[in-house]
Write an enzyme that holds these catalytic residues in place. Structure first.
Site, PDB file in Angstrom:
ATOM      1  CG  ASP A 231      -2.034  -1.062   1.100  1.00  0.00           C
ATOM      2  OD1 ASP A 231      -2.257  -1.556  -0.022  1.00  0.00           O
ATOM      3  OD2 ASP A 231      -2.638  -1.409   2.134  1.00  0.00           O
ATOM      4  CG  ASP A 411      31.275   6.744  15.942  1.00  0.00           C
ATOM      5  OD1 ASP A 411      32.032   5.773  16.137  1.00  0.00           O
ATOM      6  OD2 ASP A 411      31.660   7.818  15.449  1.00  0.00           O
TER       7      ASP A 411
END
Length: 486
Positions: A231, A411
């Site tokens: 959709d 990180d």
């Protein structure tokens, strides 16, 4: 008669050397990595006929005339669609974290749009959970379902997904299914394609394998994406094929495949939809541009939504972008860099970036399966271990099955997940997709998954590695030499 025989012999010899010279010149004139060019030249000079045939078959990127023409024809309309999408300014992030900013700027300049914000994102690591969620989403679909996979293997829960897809088609949902010809060979030999077509599903066999056309198109160029769009609002992608691990490659001796998928809600589904529409048009010639995102159903605003960039590769898509993205991610790392991949045959540039990150103090870890379903890649990847260990990279060998997840975490904030292996085939050849995600929350979820992988892995000891048998070293160097061709 002797004169004719002599003339024919000389002409054959001349033609033979002209053929070698012509292929050599073609290799040298192509802009390609030096190790790859040297490997091809060595094969051609050692085994000329075998080398020439192999080079003509798989040495260059041939999409095929018909598909190449479609790829050229589709880009004006695709570029216009992307330009029109820019009018939906509210879906694009205006800023990114410091670690993600270089990568997102690269993607924006190469692909034409910024990262998409306002998405809900769920990380899924169990195949049963993925398939159950997918079946629920298919049952609730109202308009359209688009699916592409490298492998669809009949059996187990994959059959339940197929049944739910056929039920959706019967109730009027427009369903499209595109599967790679080589990866899904078992599917196309089963009754499922006919059953699905009879139910109203458009089933396409992508990049069909045809040995009669081996010199007209690269047969090892594969549709390696794994995407589901429902959709124009719900989307899935990741490393998982449409297989039930309990039924898939049980005789390979590597255990069950371990994968990761991301389920998304929000405007990112539209960005993935344009990638699918390009693939569909290249394969079928039919144009199915997705509608713009519905501004009224964004699940999250910028403050709480995930910002995502889709990075697509393959013939007709921005060249080398996924390779550039991986390099940018590695060079952006300041604290730690964690990578998981089943197949590790990196380019020289990527290997250098990984080692450099470790040498400048970044905590770098690579998680690989201890047992691999590809002997060639398994041996070739080991050839890089000495250099990685010397640079300070931690290598974890996963022992809980075939770790098939492709992920990068930088990180704790910049994540890359998708279909891309860290090998030449994914980086330079196949149709692939990767999500770049700028979000600490998702980074924490991915870190937890990677920590679980590490808990089921064995850390490679550099001292023991240096004591491995001589024949191991010889085999590694042999496969390493041919790694540019793998």
């Amino acid at each position: 008669m002797t004169t004719v025989y002599t003339l024919v012999s000389w002409l054959a010899i001349l033609g033979y050397w002209l053929l070698i010279a012509g292929v050599t010149l073609r290799i040298l004139m192509k802009r390609r990595a030096v190790p790859s060019a040297m490997a091809w030249l060595l094969i051609i000079y050692i085994l000329p006929l075998v080398g020439i045939i192999a080079y003509l078959a798989v040495g260059e990127l041939h999409l095929g005339k018909r598909r190449a023409e479609r790829a050229r024809a589709m880009w004006p309309s695709t570029a216009k669609w992307l330009n029109d999408l820019k009018a939906c300014k509210h879906i694009f992030a205006e800023e990114n974290s410091s670690v993600a900013a270089p990568l997102f700027k690269l993607c924006e300049r190469r692909q034409g749009i910024a990262g998409v914000k306002g998405n809900q994102l769920q990380l899924m690591t169990e195949s049963d959970d993925v398939m159950q969620a997918l079946i629920r989403d298919i049952q609730l679909a109202r308009h359209n379902i688009e699916i592409v996979f490298y492998i669809w293997q009949p059996g187990g829960m994959a059959d339940q997904v197929a049944e739910s897809l056929m039920a959706a088609a019967r109730r009027g949902i427009h369903c499209r299914l595109m599967l790679d010809s080589a990866g899904s060979v078992a599917f196309f030999r089963s009754p499922w394609p006919e059953l699905m077509r009879n139910a109203g599903i458009e089933v396409v066999e992508a990049l069909k394998v045809n040995l009669m056309r081996v010199f007209l198109r690269r047969m090892d160029l594969r549709q390696h994406r794994k995407m589901i769009m429902i959709d124009n609002y719900i989307a899935y992608t990741g490393s998982m094929n449409m297989v039930d691990p309990r039924y898939f490659k049980q005789d390979a001796g590597v255990g069950q495949w371990i994968d990761l998928m991301a389920r998304m809600e929000g405007p990112i589904a539209t960005a993935m939809g344009i990638i699918y529409s390009c693939d569909w048009e290249i394969e079928t010639g039919k144009r199915i541009l997705p509608p713009p995102p519905d501004v009224n159903i964004m699940p999250f605003e910028q403050a709480s939504g995930h910002t995502i960039h889709t990075i697509a590769s393959g013939p007709g898509f921005p060249e080398d972008l996924i390779h550039q993205a991986l390099l940018t991610a590695a060079y952006s790392a300041r604290e730690y860099l964690i990578m998981t991949t089943p197949y590790f045959v990196p380019s020289d540039d990527l290997l250098h970036a990984i080692c450099t990150a470790a040498q400048r103090g970044v905590d770098v870890s690579i998680i690989l399966p201890r047992k691999n379903d590809s002997m060639l890649v398994g041996w070739a990847s080991r050839a890089f271990f000495t250099e990685l260990l010397a640079a300070g990279v931690k290598i974890y060998q996963f022992e809980g099955g075939l770790l098939h997840t492709k992920s990068v975490l930088v990180d704790g904030e910049l994540s890359l997940v998708g279909t891309v292996n860290l090998d030449m085939r994914s980086l330079w050849l196949n149709f692939e997709i990767t999500l770049a995600i700028d979000d600490k929350g998702f980074g924490a979820d991915l870190a937890a998954v990677q920590d679980d992988y590490i808990s089921r892995s064995r850390l490679l000891d550099a001292r023991l590695w240096l004591k491995r048998p001589l024949w191991h070293r010889v085999a590694e160097r042999l496969f390493y030499f041919f790694s540019p061709l793998l």
